[in-house]
Design a protein around this motif. Structure first.
Motif: not given
Length: 126
Positions: A58-80
């Motif tokens: 589920s947490h990988i999926a969140v990063r995959l989805v956010l990456a598409t919205y933000l135009g960034r790679s999964n690894e660049e997503i900084a969730i707090q």
């Protein structure tokens, strides 16, 4: 690229997008490369492998989805995580939320409003 066999975008409602994710069979081999140290620490506390897998997926999926919205790679997503446990993206107006139950997850995304989402699968119906 989002795996359309596991992540399904549902019709938008009120400006919010929702993604349904089938967690069973979801590839979590990249978890240590994608998830934050705090997420990995939380996952390590799960007693059962099934629960750990559901958390990873589920947490990988969140990063995959956010990456598409933000135009960034999964690894660049900084969730707090805020004081009340709600996740957020520092310095970005995009709001999201995650819920999971019995092998399924639901992610809600809204461009500028706080969003809450919940999924509850009745285990008796499986």
């Amino acid at each position: 690229m989002i795996d359309q066999t596991r992540l399904i975008k549902l019709p938008s409602v009120g400006g919010a997008d929702c993604w349904l994710i089938q967690l069973d069979g979801f590839d979590t081999s990249t978890a240590t490369k994608i998830l934050s140290p705090s997420e990995l620490s939380r996952a390590a506390r799960f007693k059962f492998e099934k629960d750990r897998h559901q958390f990873f997926a589920s947490h990988i999926a969140v990063r995959l989805v956010l990456a598409t919205y933000l135009g960034r790679s999964n690894e660049e997503i900084a969730i707090q995580v805020g004081l009340e446990g709600k996740p957020f993206l520092p310095g970005h107006p995009l709001h999201f939320n995650l819920s999971h139950s019995e092998g399924w997850a639901l992610i809600g995304i809204h461009p500028y409003q706080s969003i809450g989402i919940d999924i509850e699968i009745n285990a008796n119906l499986r």
